[in-house]
Scaffold this motif. Structure first.
Motif, PDB file in Angstrom:
ATOM      1  N   ARG A  12      37.181  34.135  45.188  1.00  9.19           N
ATOM      2  CA  ARG A  12      38.619  34.185  44.964  1.00  9.19           C
ATOM      3  C   ARG A  12      38.945  33.950  43.498  1.00  9.19           C
ATOM      4  N   SER A  13      38.210  34.638  42.622  1.00  8.73           N
ATOM      5  CA  SER A  13      38.574  34.572  41.209  1.00  8.73           C
ATOM      6  C   SER A  13      38.325  35.937  40.581  1.00  8.73           C
ATOM      7  N   THR A  20      41.574  30.761  39.942  1.00  4.43           N
ATOM      8  CA  THR A  20      41.261  32.187  40.096  1.00  4.43           C
ATOM      9  C   THR A  20      40.867  32.869  38.795  1.00  4.43           C
ATOM     10  N   SER A  62      42.891  26.826  44.609  1.00  4.28           N
ATOM     11  CA  SER A  62      41.843  27.598  43.932  1.00  4.28           C
ATOM     12  C   SER A  62      42.109  27.748  42.436  1.00  4.28           C
ATOM     13  N   GLN A  96      47.281  31.882  47.608  1.00  2.80           N
ATOM     14  CA  GLN A  96      46.853  32.997  48.452  1.00  2.80           C
ATOM     15  C   GLN A  96      46.166  34.021  47.562  1.00  2.80           C
ATOM     16  N   TRP A  97      44.975  34.355  47.904  1.00  4.43           N
ATOM     17  CA  TRP A  97      44.204  35.295  47.112  1.00  4.43           C
ATOM     18  C   TRP A  97      44.849  36.688  47.138  1.00  4.43           C
ATOM     19  N   GLU A 119      40.674  40.635  51.682  1.00  2.00           N
ATOM     20  CA  GLU A 119      39.719  39.769  50.972  1.00  2.00           C
ATOM     21  C   GLU A 119      39.564  40.236  49.533  1.00  2.00           C
ATOM     22  N   THR A 165      36.857  29.644  41.717  1.00  5.36           N
ATOM     23  CA  THR A 165      36.649  29.601  43.161  1.00  5.36           C
ATOM     24  C   THR A 165      35.825  30.799  43.589  1.00  5.36           C
TER      25      THR A 165
END
Lengths: 478, 477
Positions: free
Chosen positions: A179-180, A165, A163, A132-133, B477, A176
């Motif tokens: 998401r990194s 990250t 992912s 989970q980001w 996000e 990713t």
């Protein structure tokens, strides 16, 4: 009445009355100025009052006579924190933040003398950043939580099937998209952790949980499998597909070496690199031509030996880079002799290699007993403060029928070879995990800082409520 | 999945098989463009994919034959959600957000073939957010996402209390805290609510909990004392001080209150309800204030208790005069309750100052806000199981002074209980969001469906599954 501090301090003598001083803090130790800054930042957040760096307030004093990792906190004529090293100094600062308050424009504290030191050197929380980001802002909050509860190690699970990250210069495609973290963010994280005395443990996961790697650079990492390669199912029902594992071949090891080298550079302050090593679907190697060749070329009898060899090779890379490798329990007793003894193993599942066996094999270990030390989305697998208080670092429990700890928990004799414990937060979003992580971390910190003493549930809860007000206050967004 | 939907729908038929989720949305009803966007954005967030406008995925359809607030949800070749009004279509969208799920074993996002017909039992299903502890705008919107996801259409905003006032004021700018929601922020909150079919209920609290008024504008709001009223504590032991209570006798004070109410109504022009507080006031003070004593004498008011009812009555009447409906906390006593207009809706929460059966007897419409199990107050909270065991005609308490402590109050089902409210007090976003969302899921199960149909284990199984998409929706996000 006593000062509301968790983990419970080793020795606390309460004196009559209160001491008051200016809203200020000072140290003469140049390297500790960052801790004094941290105190001011946190103090202002918690008390809505600015704290100056000046004399006349709290003093942070370097005292070489104090034991490693220990500190004293004296609130009598004045408020003085003494320590001989960084860990002691930051623990003392955390105690001060919990002990003092503001009254009429002064820092006020009940008069007391505290002597305190941890029983175990490795007290950790792990956050799953790969499934989970979590924006960096949220990761920094975990540093704050660890700092205030004297959990000195924050373990970051950066990489998994979902992912990758971390950034990479050598293999930019592994990161990713969206998401990194950037290199700048990692540097910011390092500085933030350093100023709070927190050791970051970055995790690079191999050979399993590596779908992101195999898919980003298939020519390097992807097993060359035929259609018959099996999927297996993990203890929580997750399907582990053939592309979740890295194949064994020289190019793959070279690339891993480069990636681990980059991670070491990215986290210069940490003495540890975690290299994963769990839940690998190693049967896939039996169907992979590269891996079969690798086994033959290296005289490895079967995939279990290859598993140990894989972990051993990655562990050696870390050692060669001057750091200590940590792995999840995963490689089996067969082939364990291949893994360098400097490797620290986290015993979590009590299935692949049990704590007593790992100790016999000569490893130092860390306790991450699934029950009660995991948080997962499944609401049925949920343990609270009481269950954690009932656990200790020499105890392993599990709910999973295949684990050796399910019916009869595993208990071992106290030993320094158990370095500490780790509380693992898996697969959750920030919103989902944060309240429970904070609450349960109070008990986790207590049971690792103080391995011997028993605590009264109700009394602990009352103290925890006060401490949690500060924890939640510290991570509140303004 | 349909079988995991919370609240449990009234009618649901689950057919064999699933269809793949086609990320395309459309509507034949131009007035639902905003709702279509809400659906689109939420699906994009939950499933981490692009959603476009077009046919063959999800269709929002107007069906005038359906009742107000009702919806149907059908999945065959495509997903069709039908309603006759915006409220209904929002519930249908919430159903879709829960039922379209990633199924690992099928390797993708799938939709169960099914037919649902659904409508809530109680109209008033509300959440109260205590925004006096600071919450960022983003966090307020996340709480509203939870309400939307669980079909809780009323959001009561507690914006002012002793410690801070979080809204701007032109007439009394000094009361506004440095950290507050600007006019633009309030507009964002209103628009966000409107698109999701949520009704906001802003609260302006008098005569108690009013320290910000008393300390910053004592010349307008405070009692002028000629004696010592002593001390008072709230049920959780907090000290109540003299500045916490406004003067009930002076015209200047009442005009100040009306000015602030005007401002509140201007800030929330589409809120049909205005909450005026009315609880935990230290009314003994009024006996030591000459202006209050004079007012009591002139209006044949016997004592401070009757004065309490009279004061709440006057403020409520002003709200009614402005064309809105006042809501108050249980607080004014039985004595003089006739002085409070009968159109005032009372939230029975403490079961102490004025009990639910008495309020009903006095002719008020009431809302069940039973402390136990409907409060989360800091670390104090109840479990989802406690909430499942409760119903809208039941009041419980842990507080020894409340008659509901030893003998929970239960009344016969009546439409005069308009619904129920779940309240979140004095807590931060981090501490609250997870317990809030979990307890909200139990709360809605028991207010959407008055008849309990789930065992603890059945509920738990549903909740375990249906929370997943919500967490994705809230994720930053």
């Amino acid at each position: 009445m006593s000062l509301k501090i968790l983990p419970i301090v080793k020795k606390q003598t309460l004196l009559e009355g209160k001491v008051a001083c200016d809203v200020a803090i000072y140290t003469e130790h140049a390297l500790w100025e960052q801790y004094v800054n941290t105190f001011c930042e946190c103090f202002e957040k918690l008390n809505n009052t600015a704290c100056e760096i000046a004399t006349g307030g709290i003093r942070l004093v370097y005292d070489p006579l104090i034991n490693k990792s220990a500190y004293t906190f004296d609130a009598d004529e004045e408020i003085v924190i003494c320590a001989s090293d960084d860990e002691g100094a930051t623990a003392g600062i955390a105690t001060a933040l919990l002990a003092v308050k503001v009254e009429n424009g002064k820092i006020v504290c009940d008069k007391a003398h505290i002597e305190d030191a941890p029983d175990k050197p490795y007290r950790s929380v792990m956050i799953d950043l790969a499934r989970q980001w979590h924006p960096l802002r949220h990761v920094l909050k975990y540093v704050d939580i660890c700092f205030l509860l004297k959990l000195n190690v924050l373990h970051l699970h950066f990489i998994d099937n979902q992912s990758y990250t971390l950034p990479s210069r050598a293999y930019p495609n592994v990161s990713t998209k969206g998401r990194s973290y950037s290199f700048e963010e990692i540097e910011l994280l390092n500085n933030y952790a350093a100023s709070r005395g927190i050791t970051l443990v970055p995790e690079f996961e191999a050979p399993g949980h590596a779908k992101f790697l195999t898919n980003a650079y298939p020519e390097i990492f992807m097993p060359d499998v035929d259609k018959d390669a099996p999927s297996v199912v993990s203890e929580v029902g997750a399907v582990i597909n053939p592309d979740n594992i890295i194949c064994a071949k020289d190019e793959a090891f070279d690339a891993i070496n480069t990636l681990i080298g980059e991670i070491c550079e990215m986290f210069p302050a940490t003495p540890y690199i975690h290299i994963g090593g769990d839940e690998a679907n190693i049967d896939v190697w039996n169907y992979c031509s590269y891996s079969k060749k690798f086994m033959k070329d290296n005289g490895l009898e079967d995939v279990h030996e290859l598993y140990a060899e894989f972990v051993a090779r990655t562990a050696k890379m870390v050692i060669d880079l001057g750091k200590t490798p940590i792995v999840w329990e995963g490689f089996s007793p067969k082939g364990a002799h291949r893994v360098p003894k400097e490797t620290i193993v986290i015993a979590w599942e009590s299935h692949y290699n049990l704590a007593p066996d790992l100790l016999k094999q000569g490893f130092k270990i860390i306790n991450a007993s699934w029950q009660p030390m995991y948080i997962v989305p499944n609401l049925r697998l949920r343990w609270g403060i009481n269950e954690i208080l009932d656990w200790n670092v020499y105890n392993w429990q599990h709910w999973w029928e295949h684990s050796a700890a399910t019916k009869t928990p595993i208990n071992i004799e106290p030993t320094d070879d158990v370095l500490g414990g780790i509380y693992c937060v898996w697969e959750c979003t920030y919103e989902q995990e944060i309240a429970r992580t904070c609450e349960n971390s109070t008990a986790v910190a207590e049971r690792i800082w103080n391995t011997k003493s028993a605590v009264d549930y109700d009394k602990f809860r009352r103290t925890a409520q006060e401490v949690l007000k500060k924890v939640f206050g510290l991570i509140q967004e303004m | 999945m349909v079988e995991h939907l919370l609240p449990t729908p009234k009618v649901s038929e689950i057919y064999e098989g699933t269809i793949p989720f086609n990320p395309v949305v459309t509507t034949d009803c131009p007035e639902w463009k905003e709702q279509l966007d809400v659906l689109k954005t939420a699906l994009e967030k939950i499933h981490d994919c692009a959603v476009t406008y077009g046919d063959g995925g999800i269709r929002l359809v107007k069906n005038p034959a359906l009742e107000k607030g009702a919806y149907t949800y059908d999945v065959d070749e495509e997903v069709v959600i039908a309603a006759s009004d915006t409220e209904g279509i929002c519930y249908g969208i919430a159903t879709a957000l829960q039922c379209i799920v990633y199924i690992r074993r099928q390797g993708g996002v799938r939709v169960q073939r099914a037919h649902i017909e659904d409508k809530g039992d109680k109209e008033y299903r509300a959440v109260m957010l205590d925004l006096v502890p600071w919450h960022t705008l983003r966090q307020v919107l996340r709480f509203m996402d939870v309400c939307f996801y669980f079909k809780i259409p009323f959001v009561h905003l507690h914006l002012i209390d002793n410690t801070a006032c979080r809204i701007p004021s032109k007439a009394f700018p000094k009361i506004t805290a440095k950290k507050h929601y600007s006019y633009e922020d309030i507009k964002v909150i209103r628009d966000y609510a409107k698109a999701r079919g949520l009704t906001l209920i802003p609260e302006y609290e008098v005569p108690g909990h009013a320290r910000q008024l008393g300390t910053h504008y004592p010349e307008v709001f405070s009692n002028v004392l000629d004696g010592d009223p002593g001390e008072e504590k709230s049920e959780i032991g907090a000290s109540i001080i003299i500045e916490d209570v406004v003067c009930a006798g002076s015209e200047k004070c009442m005009n100040g209150i009306k000015t602030m109410l005007d401002e509140m109504m201007e800030l929330f022009p589409d809120s049909p309800y205005i909450h005026i507080g009315g609880d935990e006031a230290f009314i003994k003070v009024w006996n030591y204030c000459p202006a209050c004593r004079a007012y009591m004498k002139d209006h044949n008011i016997e004592d401070e208790y009757e004065m309490y009812s009279d004061f709440v009555g006057r403020v409520a009447q002003y709200v009614l005069d402005c064309g809105r409906t006042p809501i108050v906390w249980e607080g004014f006593p039985k004595k003089g309750a006739w002085r409070v207009p009968k159109d005032t809706i009372v939230i029975a929460w403490e079961s102490l100052y004025n009990l639910a059966p008495d309020l009903l007897k006095d002719g008020f419409k009431i809302i069940n806000g039973s402390w136990q199990p409907l409060y989360i107050a800091g670390h104090r909270r109840w479990t989802t199981e406690n909430i499942l065991d409760w119903n809208v005609y039941n009041w419980q308490h842990w507080f020894e002074k409340s008659p509901a402590m030893l003998n929970p109050i239960s009344i016969e089902p009546t439409d005069k209980v308009w619904g129920a409210q779940f309240s979140l007090w004095t807590t931060s976003y981090e501490q609250a969001i997870c317990p809030f969302a979990e307890n909200a899921s139990a709360f809605i199960e028991r207010t959407w469906n008055l008849e309990r149909t789930l065992t603890k284990d059945q509920f738990y199984k549903k909740m375990s599954k249906t929370m997943a998409n919500l967490w994705e929706m809230l994720r930053e996000e």
